[in-house]
Write a protein that holds these residues in place. Structure first.
Motif: not given
Ligand SMILES: [Zn+2]
Length: 131
Positions: A44, A47, A57, A60
Motif C-alpha cells: 500500500c 501505510c 489493508c 484502505q
Molecule cells: Zn494501507
C-alpha cells in the motif's frame, strides 16, 4: 484471478519469498504458482502494508468505512442519540457509574420498545400492501 485462494495456508516457499519481500521493503511481489496461476502482492503506498493485490489493508478499509453511506447514517443516529442523552441527563452514558441505573432492566425496556416499533412497522407495511 478470482480463483486465487486468499488467507489460506501457503507453502514454505511462498512464505519465505513474502517474508524476504517484506524485509526488503519491496513494493510488489509476484509468486508464480502452478496450481493457481500467480499470487500478486503489492505494498500500500500509504501505510506500506504488503498485501494480496485484491485485499484491503487497514488504511484502505478505514477509508471505505468512513465513506460508507450506511456507516455514515448509523454514526449520524449515534451522534443524535448521544446529544439527546447529554441534553436529558447532563452527561454522556460513559460518565455514569456502574450502579447508577439498572442496566439489565434498561436493556429489557429497550428490547420491548424495539418489538413495539417492529410491530408498528409490520402493521404499516401490511396496510400499504393491502389498502
Ligand atoms: Zn494501507
Amino acid at each position: 484471478m478470482n480463483d486465487v485462494p486468499r488467507g489460506g495456508i501457503i507453502s514454505d516457499e511462498v512464505a519465505r519469498r513474502v517474508l524476504a519481500a517484506i524485509k526488503d521493503k519491496a513494493t510488489e511481489v509476484i509468486l508464480p504458482l502452478s496450481h493457481v496461476g500467480e499470487l500478486q502482492f503489492g505494498r500500500c503506498p500509504r501505510c506500506k502494508a504488503l498485501k494480496h493485490r485484491e485485499d484491503f489493508c487497514d488504511c484502505q478499509l478505514s477509508e471505505r468505512f468512513l465513506n460508507d453511506p450506511i456507516i455514515k447514517s448509523v454514526i449520524d443516529v449515534m451522534f443524535s442519540q448521544f446529544k439527546k442523552g447529554v441534553d436529558e441527563y447532563g452527561k454522556p452514558l460513559s460518565a455514569c457509574g456502574d450502579n447508577e441505573y439498572d442496566w439489565r432492566l434498561m436493556i429489557i425496556e429497550e428490547m420491548v420498545d424495539v418489538m413495539k416499533y417492529q410491530a408498528m412497522e409490520i402493521r404499516r407495511l401490511e396496510r400499504l400492501l393491502n389498502p
